[in-house]
Design an enzyme around this catalytic site. Structure first.
Site, PDB file in Angstrom:
ATOM      1  N   THR A   1      -4.068  -0.850  -7.426  1.00  0.00           N
ATOM      2  CA  THR A   1      -4.853   0.328  -7.793  1.00  0.00           C
ATOM      3  C   THR A   1      -4.001   1.585  -7.813  1.00  0.00           C
ATOM      4  O   THR A   1      -2.933   1.638  -7.189  1.00  0.00           O
ATOM      5  CB  THR A   1      -6.012   0.516  -6.788  1.00  0.00           C
ATOM      6  OG1 THR A   1      -6.851   1.578  -7.210  1.00  0.00           O
ATOM      7  CG2 THR A   1      -5.489   0.801  -5.397  1.00  0.00           C
ATOM      8  N   ILE A   2      -4.487   2.592  -8.548  1.00  0.00           N
ATOM      9  CA  ILE A   2      -3.997   3.961  -8.384  1.00  0.00           C
ATOM     10  C   ILE A   2      -5.123   4.832  -7.820  1.00  0.00           C
ATOM     11  O   ILE A   2      -5.035   6.051  -7.821  1.00  0.00           O
ATOM     12  CB  ILE A   2      -3.447   4.547  -9.704  1.00  0.00           C
ATOM     13  CG1 ILE A   2      -4.472   4.482 -10.832  1.00  0.00           C
ATOM     14  CG2 ILE A   2      -2.149   3.858 -10.094  1.00  0.00           C
ATOM     15  CD1 ILE A   2      -4.036   5.177 -12.118  1.00  0.00           C
ATOM     16  N   ASN A   3      -6.186   4.207  -7.365  1.00  0.00           N
ATOM     17  CA  ASN A   3      -7.373   4.779  -6.739  1.00  0.00           C
ATOM     18  C   ASN A   3      -8.396   5.180  -7.802  1.00  0.00           C
ATOM     19  O   ASN A   3      -8.866   4.318  -8.538  1.00  0.00           O
ATOM     20  CB  ASN A   3      -7.034   5.928  -5.800  1.00  0.00           C
ATOM     21  CG  ASN A   3      -8.164   6.169  -4.795  1.00  0.00           C
ATOM     22  OD1 ASN A   3      -8.923   5.259  -4.466  1.00  0.00           O
ATOM     23  ND2 ASN A   3      -8.285   7.377  -4.303  1.00  0.00           N
TER      24      ASN A   3
ATOM     25  N   GLY B   1     -13.975  -1.532  -7.282  1.00  0.00           N
ATOM     26  CA  GLY B   1     -15.114  -0.647  -7.083  1.00  0.00           C
ATOM     27  C   GLY B   1     -15.131   0.060  -5.750  1.00  0.00           C
ATOM     28  O   GLY B   1     -16.205   0.294  -5.192  1.00  0.00           O
TER      29      GLY B   1
ATOM     30  N   THR C   1      -9.409   0.263  -9.561  1.00  0.00           N
ATOM     31  CA  THR C   1      -8.761  -0.861  -8.962  1.00  0.00           C
ATOM     32  C   THR C   1      -8.819  -2.064  -9.888  1.00  0.00           C
ATOM     33  O   THR C   1      -9.700  -2.186 -10.706  1.00  0.00           O
ATOM     34  CB  THR C   1      -9.448  -1.169  -7.627  1.00  0.00           C
ATOM     35  OG1 THR C   1      -9.387  -0.014  -6.804  1.00  0.00           O
ATOM     36  CG2 THR C   1      -8.820  -2.327  -6.909  1.00  0.00           C
TER      37      THR C   1
ATOM     38  N   ASP D   1      -7.838   8.467   0.241  1.00  0.00           N
ATOM     39  CA  ASP D   1      -8.354   7.353   1.032  1.00  0.00           C
ATOM     40  C   ASP D   1      -8.155   7.564   2.531  1.00  0.00           C
ATOM     41  O   ASP D   1      -8.651   6.774   3.338  1.00  0.00           O
ATOM     42  CB  ASP D   1      -7.696   6.040   0.598  1.00  0.00           C
ATOM     43  CG  ASP D   1      -8.448   5.383  -0.551  1.00  0.00           C
ATOM     44  OD1 ASP D   1      -9.534   5.880  -0.901  1.00  0.00           O
ATOM     45  OD2 ASP D   1      -7.952   4.375  -1.095  1.00  0.00           O
TER      46      ASP D   1
ATOM     47  N   SER E   1      -7.954   0.997   3.045  1.00  0.00           N
ATOM     48  CA  SER E   1      -8.354   0.497   1.730  1.00  0.00           C
ATOM     49  C   SER E   1      -9.488  -0.498   1.892  1.00  0.00           C
ATOM     50  O   SER E   1      -9.664  -1.100   2.955  1.00  0.00           O
ATOM     51  CB  SER E   1      -7.168  -0.187   1.042  1.00  0.00           C
ATOM     52  OG  SER E   1      -7.580  -0.854  -0.134  1.00  0.00           O
ATOM     53  N   SER E   2     -10.267  -0.681   0.821  1.00  0.00           N
ATOM     54  CA  SER E   2     -11.310  -1.700   0.805  1.00  0.00           C
ATOM     55  C   SER E   2     -10.889  -2.949   0.047  1.00  0.00           C
ATOM     56  O   SER E   2     -11.672  -3.897  -0.058  1.00  0.00           O
ATOM     57  CB  SER E   2     -12.589  -1.133   0.174  1.00  0.00           C
ATOM     58  OG  SER E   2     -13.119  -0.072   0.931  1.00  0.00           O
TER      59      SER E   2
ATOM     60  N   ARG F   1       0.841  -1.195   0.000  1.00  0.00           N
ATOM     61  CA  ARG F   1       0.000   0.000   0.000  1.00  0.00           C
ATOM     62  C   ARG F   1       0.881   1.251   0.000  1.00  0.00           C
ATOM     63  O   ARG F   1       1.984   1.260   0.549  1.00  0.00           O
ATOM     64  CB  ARG F   1      -0.871  -0.003   1.256  1.00  0.00           C
ATOM     65  CG  ARG F   1      -1.884   1.131   1.376  1.00  0.00           C
ATOM     66  CD  ARG F   1      -2.956   1.049   0.345  1.00  0.00           C
ATOM     67  NE  ARG F   1      -4.132   1.867   0.700  1.00  0.00           N
ATOM     68  CZ  ARG F   1      -4.994   2.333  -0.179  1.00  0.00           C
ATOM     69  NH1 ARG F   1      -4.835   2.066  -1.469  1.00  0.00           N
ATOM     70  NH2 ARG F   1      -6.038   3.042   0.207  1.00  0.00           N
TER      71      ARG F   1
END
Length: 560
Positions: free
Chosen positions: A391-393, A465, A373, A415, A444-445, A97
């Site tokens: 991801t890059i968000n 998502g 993502t 985030d 993060s999710s 991360r």
């Protein structure tokens, strides 16, 4: 080795905005398999497996290729969570991360007393220090067979030769065109000379990114974290009001985490720990749902019960979750007794008011150790299994390509909870546990998840998502483990999502009218949308591996 003993077997489940022609969405195989919405990434991973690489090698090839053909969603300028199941049964969680710069401060996005999400989502202040490169390199060095650089070269060739973008990629450019035009290198790459954005069918060539990939392949991660790339980023940041320095890059490090584990309907659930909120809340929601016989409930009631469990878990997420290296994140969120107490609040015929978070047992003493993502997973015939979400968000991250590098920078600073009560790009609110701080990793999710029976993986799922990653993962697990659906049927069922705030139940328009009418009657505020997120996965049964890709998007599965 029997099929049972290598049931970590063949799979690549990839979630991404598609690039390239659509293909078969289901594939079966006994030696190796890859499923992806990006055919070029699928081919890269499959080629590695066929040429003597293991699942870890193939996963890195896929991840690097996605950074070329799936630029709106992931790349070298972002981060990842990588969950590895080794052939010997060991499970490793690599936290790649992003980290906040050393000069980051609690109120760095507050202007005139209010959190300014424009600053946390776009431009020089929006980026954390990328972690994907460090995670890739560590995984290959410790668990792969191939050389790190060898796995990057096919992606470099694609970047140099170019590929035709499809309507999804073109739509992504169009959706954030105004912001992309603000930055010189981004505009030069993604727009025609007359200022119009690239369109479907245009060939996207990325010579700077190709050169960066080749330099990284030749010089290793030091080129990225302690060499020319870090220097270029630091110089651009200094000239454009950013705070990232070369020292920030040099100080980046992955973290090895202990996976979170739970049980559900007799299966073991293994997922990613904080700073992912995904694994914790997937298991928390499942623990609540285990108190209901979901298979015997009618569909409208079942949707209601699951939505209420989602709501209660997201209330806990907003208060308790953050980087465990900086704040105490209670292990009690995984406690089945705590989940039973929460489940007792859920009524079959009424909507409950979740005005605040719960209080898990030993919230301050029993805590986790310090520590748009794409999801993909790869497995090989030896039993190595990789589930990775990167991801890059949001779309095209911070919108910044530092000139001469071709690498899009993330906007993961969004985030963090930039100010209590101020929602981020996904509408999530947070508290002090996820406040901005130097060196912290934002919540993060991302939820790369494995399901095991008798110690052997039988299912791998993941999603894209934002916060809908968590709820998609839960729905896919419920579909397979409660309702007995095939994996592809579980992915195709109507999706819904509740994240506590805003207080609304998002539901796909394909949901039956009877379900929607029942939910409205109970008092759920409904937000009807065409599609929610994107999921992919692989299941193993009776010696056969089935890779199922997202039915809402063009996608590809391949096996041999």
């Amino acid at each position: 080795m029997s099929a049972r003993n290598w049931c970590a077997g063949l799979m690549l489940a990839l979630i991404s905005i598609p690039c390239g022609a659509s293909a078969d969405t289901v594939a079966h195989g006994t030696h190796g398999a890859v499923a992806s919405v990006a055919p070029l990434a699928t081919e890269a991973g499959l080629a590695v497996l066929k040429n003597g690489g293991n699942a870890i090698d193939a996963a890195i090839a896929v991840g690097a290729t996605l950074g070329v053909v799936d630029g709106p969603n992931s790349g070298l300028g972002g981060g990842c969570f990588m969950l590895i199941h080794r052939a010997n049964g060991e499970i490793i969680a690599i936290d790649g991360r992003e980290m906040a710069p050393a000069a980051a401060t609690h109120d760095m996005f507050v202007r005139d007393g209010k959190g300014n999400t424009d600053l946390s989502q776009t431009g020089a202040l929006a980026s954390g220090i990328p972690g994907s490169v460090a995670a890739y390199a560590y995984a290959v060095e410790k668990f792969g067979r191939k050389k790190f650089g060898e796995l990057l070269l096919p992606a470099a060739k694609i970047a140099e030769d170019g590929f035709p973008i499809d309507h999804h990629y073109a739509a992504k450019i169009e959706s954030v065109a105004d912001d992309l035009r603000t930055f010189e290198a981004s505009k030069a790459l993604l727009f025609h000379e007359d200022g119009t954005p690239l369109a479907e069918g245009d060939t996207l060539k990325q010579p700077d990114l190709a050169a960066s990939l080749r330099a990284l392949a030749a010089q290793g991660p030091d080129w990225f974290y302690r060499g020319p790339y870090a220097t270029k980023v630091a110089e651009w940041m200094k000239a454009n009001g950013g705070i990232i320095t070369a020292e920030d890059f040099a100080n980046y490090h992955i973290a090895l985490r202990e996976p979170v584990r739970g049980t559900y309907r007799g299966a073991e659930i293994v997922s990613f720990p904080p700073p992912s909120s995904g694994g914790v809340h997937v298991i928390e929601i499942l623990n609540m749902l285990e108190n209901f016989d979901l298979a015997k409930l009618n569909e409208p009631t079942r949707v209601h019960v699951i939505a209420e469990a989602m709501k209660l878990a997201f209330a806990d997420r907003a208060h308790w979750l953050g980087d465990p290296d900086f704040v105490p994140v209670p292990r009690g969120l995984l406690d089945k007794g705590y989940a039973k107490d929460l489940a007792e609040r859920i009524q079959l015929d009424a909507v409950i008011a979740a005005t605040d978070h719960g209080e898990p047992p030993n919230a301050t003493t029993d805590v986790f150790g310090k520590k748009h993502t794409t999801h993909f997973s790869v497995a090989d015939a030896e039993g190595n299994w990789v589930a990775c979400t990167q991801t890059i968000n949001t779309t095209f991250g911070s919108k910044v390509i530092v000139p001469g590098t071709g690498i899009l920078l993330n906007n993961q600073m969004d985030d963090f909870s930039i100010q209590p009560g101020v929602p981020n790009a996904f509408g999530l609110v947070g508290a002090e546990a996820n406040a901005v701080g130097p060196g912290k990793r934002p919540l993060s999710s991302m939820s790369p998840t494995l399901v095991l029976r008798d110690g052997h993986p039988i299912l791998a799922v993941g999603a894209a998502g934002g916060p809908r990653i968590i709820t998609q993962t839960v729905l896919n697990l419920v579909g397979v483990l409660d309702l007995g659906l095939s994996l592809d049927a579980a992915l195709a069922q109507p999706r819904f999502h509740h994240q506590w705030q805003p207080d609304e139940l998002r539901i796909e328009s394909r949901a039956p009218d009877a379900v929607r009418e029942f939910l409205t009657k109970l008092g759920h505020p409904l937000d009807s949308v065409k599609n929610i997120g994107a999921s992919n996965g692989v299941a193993w049964s009776d010696g056969t591996f089935t890779a199922a890709s997202e039915p809402r998007l063009p996608s590809e599965a391949a096996a041999w």
